[in-house]
Design a protein around this motif. Sequence first.
Motif, PDB file in Angstrom:
ATOM      1  N   UNK A 178     -81.161   2.268 -37.740  1.00  0.00           N
ATOM      2  CA  UNK A 178     -80.938   3.409 -38.648  1.00  0.00           C
ATOM      3  C   UNK A 178     -82.277   4.088 -38.913  1.00  0.00           C
ATOM      4  N   UNK A 179     -82.308   5.418 -38.705  1.00  0.00           N
ATOM      5  CA  UNK A 179     -83.532   6.201 -38.891  1.00  0.00           C
ATOM      6  C   UNK A 179     -84.688   5.614 -38.083  1.00  0.00           C
ATOM      7  N   UNK A 180     -84.420   5.417 -36.795  1.00  0.00           N
ATOM      8  CA  UNK A 180     -85.439   4.875 -35.897  1.00  0.00           C
ATOM      9  C   UNK A 180     -86.567   5.892 -35.713  1.00  0.00           C
ATOM     10  N   UNK A 181     -87.739   5.368 -35.400  1.00  0.00           N
ATOM     11  CA  UNK A 181     -88.907   6.232 -35.187  1.00  0.00           C
ATOM     12  C   UNK A 181     -88.649   7.195 -34.044  1.00  0.00           C
ATOM     13  N   UNK A 182     -88.108   6.675 -32.950  1.00  0.00           N
ATOM     14  CA  UNK A 182     -87.691   7.506 -31.808  1.00  0.00           C
ATOM     15  C   UNK A 182     -86.182   7.420 -31.685  1.00  0.00           C
ATOM     16  N   UNK A 212     -78.887   5.288 -34.784  1.00  0.00           N
ATOM     17  CA  UNK A 212     -77.454   5.272 -35.092  1.00  0.00           C
ATOM     18  C   UNK A 212     -76.805   6.637 -34.884  1.00  0.00           C
ATOM     19  N   UNK A 213     -77.485   7.706 -35.284  1.00  0.00           N
ATOM     20  CA  UNK A 213     -76.905   9.046 -35.152  1.00  0.00           C
ATOM     21  C   UNK A 213     -76.718   9.430 -33.687  1.00  0.00           C
ATOM     22  N   UNK A 214     -77.720   9.145 -32.864  1.00  0.00           N
ATOM     23  CA  UNK A 214     -77.611   9.463 -31.450  1.00  0.00           C
ATOM     24  C   UNK A 214     -76.519   8.625 -30.796  1.00  0.00           C
ATOM     25  N   UNK A 215     -76.433   7.365 -31.170  1.00  0.00           N
ATOM     26  CA  UNK A 215     -75.395   6.493 -30.626  1.00  0.00           C
ATOM     27  C   UNK A 215     -74.006   7.049 -30.934  1.00  0.00           C
ATOM     28  N   UNK A 216     -73.793   7.478 -32.167  1.00  0.00           N
ATOM     29  CA  UNK A 216     -72.490   8.034 -32.549  1.00  0.00           C
ATOM     30  C   UNK A 216     -72.187   9.321 -31.787  1.00  0.00           C
ATOM     31  N   UNK A 276     -80.363 -16.955 -20.653  1.00  0.00           N
ATOM     32  CA  UNK A 276     -80.899 -15.595 -20.689  1.00  0.00           C
ATOM     33  C   UNK A 276     -81.229 -15.172 -22.121  1.00  0.00           C
ATOM     34  N   UNK A 277     -80.295 -15.445 -23.026  1.00  0.00           N
ATOM     35  CA  UNK A 277     -80.511 -15.067 -24.427  1.00  0.00           C
ATOM     36  C   UNK A 277     -81.728 -15.774 -25.005  1.00  0.00           C
ATOM     37  N   UNK A 278     -81.895 -17.065 -24.667  1.00  0.00           N
ATOM     38  CA  UNK A 278     -83.038 -17.829 -25.184  1.00  0.00           C
ATOM     39  C   UNK A 278     -84.360 -17.254 -24.701  1.00  0.00           C
ATOM     40  N   UNK A 279     -84.397 -16.795 -23.446  1.00  0.00           N
ATOM     41  CA  UNK A 279     -85.619 -16.231 -22.896  1.00  0.00           C
ATOM     42  C   UNK A 279     -86.004 -14.934 -23.605  1.00  0.00           C
ATOM     43  N   UNK A 280     -84.992 -14.178 -24.013  1.00  0.00           N
ATOM     44  CA  UNK A 280     -85.249 -12.883 -24.650  1.00  0.00           C
ATOM     45  C   UNK A 280     -85.330 -12.963 -26.171  1.00  0.00           C
ATOM     46  N   UNK A 281     -85.112 -14.156 -26.708  1.00  0.00           N
ATOM     47  CA  UNK A 281     -85.075 -14.313 -28.162  1.00  0.00           C
ATOM     48  C   UNK A 281     -86.320 -13.769 -28.869  1.00  0.00           C
ATOM     49  N   UNK A 282     -87.528 -14.039 -28.380  1.00  0.00           N
ATOM     50  CA  UNK A 282     -88.712 -13.513 -29.076  1.00  0.00           C
ATOM     51  C   UNK A 282     -88.726 -11.991 -29.189  1.00  0.00           C
ATOM     52  N   UNK A 283     -88.137 -11.330 -28.188  1.00  0.00           N
ATOM     53  CA  UNK A 283     -88.121  -9.863 -28.204  1.00  0.00           C
ATOM     54  C   UNK A 283     -87.160  -9.341 -29.255  1.00  0.00           C
ATOM     55  N   UNK A 284     -85.917  -9.836 -29.221  1.00  0.00           N
ATOM     56  CA  UNK A 284     -84.928  -9.253 -30.124  1.00  0.00           C
ATOM     57  C   UNK A 284     -85.038  -9.783 -31.552  1.00  0.00           C
ATOM     58  N   UNK A 285     -85.599 -10.985 -31.723  1.00  0.00           N
ATOM     59  CA  UNK A 285     -85.744 -11.514 -33.088  1.00  0.00           C
ATOM     60  C   UNK A 285     -86.703 -10.665 -33.901  1.00  0.00           C
ATOM     61  N   UNK A 286     -87.741 -10.194 -33.246  1.00  0.00           N
ATOM     62  CA  UNK A 286     -88.699  -9.324 -33.942  1.00  0.00           C
ATOM     63  C   UNK A 286     -88.003  -8.072 -34.448  1.00  0.00           C
ATOM     64  N   UNK A 287     -87.130  -7.482 -33.619  1.00  0.00           N
ATOM     65  CA  UNK A 287     -86.409  -6.273 -34.020  1.00  0.00           C
ATOM     66  C   UNK A 287     -85.351  -6.583 -35.080  1.00  0.00           C
ATOM     67  N   UNK A 288     -84.679  -7.732 -34.930  1.00  0.00           N
ATOM     68  CA  UNK A 288     -83.624  -8.096 -35.876  1.00  0.00           C
ATOM     69  C   UNK A 288     -84.174  -8.318 -37.278  1.00  0.00           C
ATOM     70  N   UNK A 289     -85.433  -8.693 -37.369  1.00  0.00           N
ATOM     71  CA  UNK A 289     -86.042  -8.952 -38.678  1.00  0.00           C
ATOM     72  C   UNK A 289     -86.347  -7.667 -39.443  1.00  0.00           C
ATOM     73  N   UNK A 290     -86.313  -6.542 -38.744  1.00  0.00           N
ATOM     74  CA  UNK A 290     -86.595  -5.255 -39.399  1.00  0.00           C
ATOM     75  C   UNK A 290     -85.351  -4.750 -40.132  1.00  0.00           C
ATOM     76  N   UNK A 291     -85.569  -4.232 -41.339  1.00  0.00           N
ATOM     77  CA  UNK A 291     -84.448  -3.861 -42.205  1.00  0.00           C
ATOM     78  C   UNK A 291     -83.576  -2.751 -41.636  1.00  0.00           C
ATOM     79  N   UNK A 292     -84.138  -1.891 -40.804  1.00  0.00           N
ATOM     80  CA  UNK A 292     -83.344  -0.769 -40.293  1.00  0.00           C
ATOM     81  C   UNK A 292     -82.563  -1.121 -39.021  1.00  0.00           C
ATOM     82  N   UNK A 293     -82.686  -2.369 -38.537  1.00  0.00           N
ATOM     83  CA  UNK A 293     -81.919  -2.795 -37.371  1.00  0.00           C
ATOM     84  C   UNK A 293     -80.508  -3.187 -37.794  1.00  0.00           C
ATOM     85  N   UNK A 294     -79.516  -2.523 -37.187  1.00  0.00           N
ATOM     86  CA  UNK A 294     -78.114  -2.739 -37.567  1.00  0.00           C
ATOM     87  C   UNK A 294     -77.415  -3.758 -36.679  1.00  0.00           C
TER      88      UNK A 294
END
Length: 289
Positions: A46-50, A71-75, A1-19
């Motif tokens: 952190x400081x997401x667009x939405x 992050x703020x909404x999550x907290x 499952x993780x391998x199938x979704x890797x392209x989706x989350x890797x793109x987000x993980x590469x962004x500096x504001x992804x925690x």
Amino acid sequence: MENLLRPIYQEKASQKNTLGVLLVEKIHENSPVTDNFDVILLIIAREAKDEWYVKHYEFEGRTAAMHIVDERLLNEWIDTSGYRKVIDWLTNGSVIFDRNEYVANLKDQLRIFPESTRQLRKVIEFAKLVRAYRECRELYEAKHYLDANSLMVRSLHYLARVAVLERGFHPEITLWNQVRKIDPEVYKLYEELMESDEEPDKRIQLMLLASDFAIHSRAEQGAEHLLSIMREKDEPWTFGELKIHPEIHHYNLDLSILLEYLVEREIVDTVLVETKGEKIYHRKYQVAE
């Protein structure tokens, strides 16, 4: 499952504001925890667009939901139980990306469950409990027994969450399974309501009596967050002052009925201040000595 979704989350993980990124898989055929999706991707930013962005996917006959949460909404959700599923996601989800151990520290914080957060959660649930109980009693007295029964079920849910918080745990989605293990007395109330052969009016009458005692015995502890704020100054508070206090805004919609209940139980005193109108007074509040 993780391998199938890797392209989706890797793109987000590469962004500096992804925690961090967590993956939650559906365990049972019907899963309220994942909204019946096969997998949830929780991305904390952190400081997401939405503040909260959701996108749905389908692949190889399976479904996935990606939640990008600021992050703020999550907290805020964690502090107030604003979105109950997120506690389960954070607790049981697999960490597939963690910047500077952000998610690991967040998981530790959930396990520790700081007293300040627990007190806030308790007063939010306790205030809702008082409102639901009062509304149930009003409906019962007006002989609207089926509606009163619905409110009684709701009030017992709030009571169960208060009981779980008293034990230092986060309320889970499968709340009654949790309560059965840690507070058999509260579970028994719910069981009696669900399984009683009594007529609706008699059943609700008995539940009101039992609930009144359960609420009364928890009043000071349940309202401690509010009471501790009121003790911060020697002078009594106006309702307006309490309502705009930054630490009370999470439950200010239920503040009026909570205060009135505490006054009735003589936990809070009223102080009357003269106005220009004859025999008309401003009402202020202070913790009873």
